[in-house]
Design a protein around this motif. Structure first.
Motif, PDB file in Angstrom:
ATOM      1  N   VAL A 175      23.984  -5.701  38.088  1.00 48.70           N
ATOM      2  CA  VAL A 175      22.943  -4.764  38.502  1.00 48.70           C
ATOM      3  C   VAL A 175      23.172  -4.283  39.927  1.00 48.70           C
ATOM      4  O   VAL A 175      22.748  -3.179  40.286  1.00 48.70           O
ATOM      5  CB  VAL A 175      21.539  -5.379  38.349  1.00 48.70           C
ATOM      6  N   GLN A 176      23.852  -5.074  40.754  1.00 48.74           N
ATOM      7  CA  GLN A 176      24.182  -4.622  42.096  1.00 48.74           C
ATOM      8  C   GLN A 176      25.177  -3.474  42.044  1.00 48.74           C
ATOM      9  O   GLN A 176      25.153  -2.587  42.895  1.00 48.74           O
ATOM     10  CB  GLN A 176      24.754  -5.782  42.915  1.00 48.74           C
ATOM     11  N   ALA A 198      25.275  -1.020  40.162  1.00 51.42           N
ATOM     12  CA  ALA A 198      24.683   0.269  39.805  1.00 51.42           C
ATOM     13  C   ALA A 198      24.584   1.214  40.993  1.00 51.42           C
ATOM     14  O   ALA A 198      24.753   2.428  40.850  1.00 51.42           O
ATOM     15  CB  ALA A 198      23.298   0.049  39.194  1.00 51.42           C
ATOM     16  N   PRO A 238      23.857  -1.137  33.143  1.00 47.95           N
ATOM     17  CA  PRO A 238      23.548  -2.527  33.477  1.00 47.95           C
ATOM     18  C   PRO A 238      22.349  -3.116  32.747  1.00 47.95           C
ATOM     19  O   PRO A 238      22.254  -4.345  32.616  1.00 47.95           O
ATOM     20  CB  PRO A 238      23.277  -2.464  34.986  1.00 47.95           C
ATOM     21  N   LEU A 239      21.452  -2.276  32.259  1.00 46.32           N
ATOM     22  CA  LEU A 239      20.276  -2.772  31.550  1.00 46.32           C
ATOM     23  C   LEU A 239      20.357  -2.521  30.046  1.00 46.32           C
ATOM     24  O   LEU A 239      20.176  -3.427  29.245  1.00 46.32           O
ATOM     25  CB  LEU A 239      19.005  -2.127  32.114  1.00 46.32           C
ATOM     26  N   TYR A 290      17.938  -4.295  39.684  1.00 47.55           N
ATOM     27  CA  TYR A 290      18.606  -3.006  39.484  1.00 47.55           C
ATOM     28  C   TYR A 290      17.988  -1.939  40.383  1.00 47.55           C
ATOM     29  O   TYR A 290      18.694  -1.203  41.089  1.00 47.55           O
ATOM     30  CB  TYR A 290      18.481  -2.619  38.013  1.00 47.55           C
TER      31      TYR A 290
END
Length: 323
Positions: free
Chosen positions: A98-99, A101, A111-112, A308
């Motif tokens: 998530v970083q 992104a 990422p999700l 995120y």
């Protein structure tokens, strides 16, 4: 009166259905792979292999760890995001997903949306340290110095967008101060720069920093978790030192490909939680520097969504555009 042949056949089929259902093999009926985006031997690999051992015993099937390092974990994440949602390929997911992104204009996965969170297991906060020559022995004094000397505080990290760098950006934004970021090619080199006085401060992993803190080569000013770290219980968190809501660190969990059947999600989440609660496993994780942070699919999904959004905003405010 005799039973018609067609009715008799239907009755026999109905009687056979429960036996057929009971004969269906319980998941998994084949070996399972846990894919890790990092090289063997690191903290992520340790966690993956401990879980693989426990799951092999629980499922009575081989569970192997497959290392696919590279691109900050993106290679492994893309591989699992494209895998069949049958539970036979899982991902040892980390907060790096998530970083990323906010760092990349285009990723080969979302990422999700492209992952099914199953079990959040552990976290790994970092600690803010300064060189002994730095005229600050508390976070408040450190912030005051940085505020009075904009850009004078050099901050080491092993790369833009990694956890130590993001932890520094978040503190700078919440405290209204400036750091001069100095990038090195690895965490060990970044620490060496603090130890030899090349830079004045850094956010470092607990295991890396602890020996240097113990012998006075580094001064610990605050940890980045939601609570104090057991191994450094005398060091307050940054949040409790006047920055409520401050939290930065890495998390680790097991994820699956998207579009997985709800009943399989429920079984996998339950089995993973059972394996993770093994006392011997937790003891070994604590010795490796992990903190326990357990959450099921819904709680894990919330952590992913919050991080995120949060880290994308931190990078945006820092003026670091996606590449």
């Amino acid at each position: 009166m005799s039973t018609p042949p067609s009715l008799l056949r239907r009755s026999l089929v109905a009687l056979a259905l429960p036996a057929v259902a009971q004969a269906q093999p319980r998941f998994p009926s084949r070996p399972v792979r846990i894919v890790s985006g990092f090289a063997p031997g690191g903290a992520t690999d340790v966690l993956a292999r401990l879980m693989a051992e426990r799951l092999s015993l629980l499922w009575r099937q081989p569970v192997a760890v497959e290392n696919r390092p590279g691109a900050g974990g993106n290679i492994a994440a893309e591989y699992v995001a494209r895998a069949a949602p049958d539970g036979l390929v899982l991902l040892l997911g980390t907060s790096a997903q998530v970083q990323s992104a906010g760092l990349f204009a285009r990723l080969p996965y979302h990422p999700l949306r492209d992952f099914t969170p199953l079990l959040l297991m552990a976290e790994y906060p970092v600690v803010l340290v300064v060189t002994p020559s730095m005229p600050a022995r508390s976070l408040a004094a450190f912030v005051d110095y940085a505020r009075a000397h904009p850009g004078d505080v050099t901050m080491a990290s092993s790369g833009i967008g990694n956890t130590p760098h993001l932890a520094a950006l978040l503190l700078a934004q919440m405290a209204g101060i400036e750091f001069t970021h100095v990038q090195y090619t690895g965490a060990a080199l970044a620490q060496a720069a603090v130890l030899n006085g090349e830079v004045r401060a850094a956010f470092q992993s607990m295991l890396l920093a602890k020996p240097a803190i113990a012998d006075g080569r580094e001064i610990a000013l605050g940890t980045t978790g939601s609570g104090r770290w057991p191994e450094l219980s005398d060091v307050p968190t940054i949040a409790e030192q006047g920055y409520p809501g401050y939290e930065a660190g890495s998390w680790f969990g097991i994820q699956a490909p998207p579009r997985m059947a709800p009943d399989l999600v429920a079984q996998l989440a339950g089995d993973l939680a059972t394996a993770f609660r093994d006392p011997a496993l937790r003891t070994r994780l604590a010795a490796a520097g992990f903190g326990m942070r357990e959450a099921g699919p819904d709680g894990f999904a919330r952590v992913m969504a919050e991080d995120y959004a949060r880290w994308a905003e931190v990078l945006r405010r820092a003026g670091i555009p996606p590449e």
